[in-house]
Design an enzyme around this catalytic site. Sequence first.
Site, short mmCIF file in Angstrom:
data_model
loop_
_atom_site.label_atom_id
_atom_site.label_comp_id
_atom_site.label_asym_id
_atom_site.label_seq_id
_atom_site.Cartn_x
_atom_site.Cartn_y
_atom_site.Cartn_z
N ASP A 541 53.89 -47.75 -42.87
CA ASP A 541 53.02 -46.51 -42.40
C ASP A 541 51.79 -46.44 -42.89
O ASP A 541 51.68 -46.49 -44.26
CB ASP A 541 53.97 -45.43 -42.57
CG ASP A 541 53.32 -44.15 -42.02
OD1 ASP A 541 53.41 -43.71 -40.83
OD2 ASP A 541 52.83 -43.23 -42.89
N GLU A 570 50.15 -50.52 -40.02
CA GLU A 570 49.22 -49.68 -39.24
C GLU A 570 47.82 -49.95 -40.07
O GLU A 570 47.97 -49.33 -41.32
CB GLU A 570 49.42 -48.10 -39.44
CG GLU A 570 50.37 -47.86 -38.44
CD GLU A 570 50.72 -46.33 -38.55
OE1 GLU A 570 50.82 -45.59 -37.41
OE2 GLU A 570 51.04 -45.78 -39.52
#
Length: 845
Positions: A541, A570
């Site tokens: 994340d 990400e």
Amino acid sequence: MGSLKKYLIFCTLLLSLVLSICIFGCDNWKGANNMSKLKIHYHRYDGDYNNWTLWTWLDDVQKEIHPIDSNDYGLIFEINLDKYPSQGNINFLPKYKNWEAKDAPNRFWDRDQKNEVWILPSDPTVYTKKPDTSKTIQRAFIDSQDSITVTLSHPLFKNEIDKLEAHIILDNGDDIEGLKPEFLNPEEEKSNIIVLKTNQEIKLESLPGRLEIKDWQSGPLLLRKILDNSKYQTDQTLGVGYSPKKSIFTVFSPGATRVLLNIYDKPKNGAAKTYSLEKVEDGVWRGEVSGDLRNKYYTYQVDGPDPYYNFEEELIDPYALATTSHDGRGIIIQDDTPIDQGPSFSIDEAIIYEMHIRDFTIDRNSGVEIKGKFPGFHESGTKLPGTEFSTGLDHLVELGINTVQIMPIQDFEHVDTGDSYFWGYMPVNFNAPDGWYSTDHLHGSGVKEFKKLVDAFHKKGIKVVMDVVYNHTAETSSHIYYNFNGFIPNFYYREKPDGSFWNGSGTGNETRSENPMVRRFIVESLKYWVKEYKVDGFRFDLMGLHDMKTMKTIVRELQAIKPDIFIYGEPWTAGSTPIDPTLKGDQKQKGFAVFNDHFRDALKGPWHNTEPGYIQEGLYKDRIKTGITGSIDDFAANPQEVINYVVCHDGRTLWDRIIATTKDSSHLSEKKLQDMDKLAAVLVLTSQGVPFLHGGQEILRTKFGSHNSYNLPDKINKITWSFKEENHDIFAYYKGLIKLRKEHPVFRMTSKDAIKENITFLGENGYDMPQNCIGYLIKKGNSEDRWPEVLVLLNPNHHKVKIPIPKKRWTVVVNEEEAGTEMIEPVSNSPVELEPISALIMYHL
């Protein structure tokens, strides 16, 4: 006469009662009326109140309050308590504009307090009477042995800096004078942040101490970057070393002066046996307890020389392997549950399916017995009631995916009992499974149950990737003590000079991965999940918040354990950060992959609005072609570095997105909307790179339009299993595309050169393409595919088109209705006709 006397007595009592009500009751009534309003006074030392409001919340109620007035103290906010639940504390936080800044930490009003309170900047105290607002030393951080960074309540001008008379008074009686002040930023003419240089070392053993400046209220010295010194780094084993004869407890807390270990027999309440740990070296504290402590519970208490230490707080060991809850107790656990080794394949072969533990089985029609928990994935043979449609784990096997990405299961901030819903992106204890997904969170059953989940997937040939959130934690202010803050205040998170947290995560803090001890914790935690649980990879994340040295270390250390480990994330942040973030392109040749938001937004329109994309209106044709070739002409060195997707848990589901972006096109039939979904599936599952599907995408999952369902109830988030029966043709289409990809390596080439040599777009070799349409040839090259050449045609238009193709004996395996590897029909004529919003995939031998 007796009756009259009684009457007079009655009248006297009645009059007394009335007077009592008037004297006392009226005040109480008045108070009750006043208590329906809460007045909050907010003072800012800089005197700038423009665009400041008050954010308030309680349970599901959230309200932004604008000031009703101001006075010589500051802004005045009034809260109507009738608009909030009648029980519980009102939480509030001053915010600037649209969260461009906030005055942390969170405060709360206790219903036992008076209904008029006062607050000060960066101060957690809610005052019940007007506090002193005179000049104050707010924070004085020891950032090296001869340097202190000081935040003052009121700013200074340059001509005032040299006039400051400052000195340090240490607890051992020493007095350090001759402090030289300067602005943190020498170019500023006015600032409330200064640096004081000392003429002698400040030693930890001489603390606590206070900073005094003439005409200012003094402030305590706080530890910060002085603890970054290499002498406070260690490679000693941390956590609990368990054996049946004794357990060794080791923690890292270099600034502490006392560490107490509490051992409990029960998960809650009960008396503790306490043990004092001994300070050894490198900031390490250690203690040894004899006897078999398996399944006992433990906490720590830590004291230190500055007020950020809170000895009253019982802390969970950051290295705890099981917990009763995120804010409860650690569990001394030893588990030898066997786990199947699982499949072995490289990431170019992966077909990733994102899922949330609770969402996937909580539906009453899931056919799963233990719904919403880890054990629901141990079950096989589950069906949609009254049908032969498989659900749960068997559904995934039938679909054909070979990798599941599980949304966060590391212990997160959440009540483990009840049905309040969260995704899990506010982590606390990184080495423990979250109790919400276990059947007995107080006794750590999640350890065994998650191992059995991994085992069940592995036995079905499916890899398990954990969605991990090492970029931030739930300790969103210096005053929240779960673990890290309690052991080493002002250490684990990136701080601005004034002590406020950087917030590149958008959730309140960001971990300081560039610090060697923080990096060590992250890497060791990841290694633990690979070794102990045999997980096959990690999705990071907000990976952008991890420095590149940390990412390289992660890749090197994990590949040494498991060469085919999947590492991707990400490549962005949710706000500004003081480090060089890890962004798209930075992953080149580094051994990890990144999500392809360029392709995502071209497929269905920009994430941040409801504008359409290629599947709805044929937009972004060139960006689609770039995505088809694995983004090797964009940000990737090879296609294995690219995760291709159209939607994930963030934002709307694909079906909801299609509805939202076509709401003004009432002429579109439901079939055409479904065709858009299938066209997206074709593009994701046949393009070069690694395909990723959002759980439920294959059965037209809806969240009823929600674009951020992180805390919404099950009725919004759950997989509705009846959709599999209703949309079985869509499911079959996805299943066929997955089979096509798995059996034919032309769709998953492994190098930039192979893509360049073997993929040709028809518009580039003399074939005229209708507007918005895309056609391309893939030659087998060195892929060992049994099909020498494959032709892919895409028509996003809402009408039929004719596309000229090379005249060969083609066999169609994908059209607007069916997908797979078996022949649908032969084609030898040119041009070929495509239905509206459809694809044709064919091969020749």
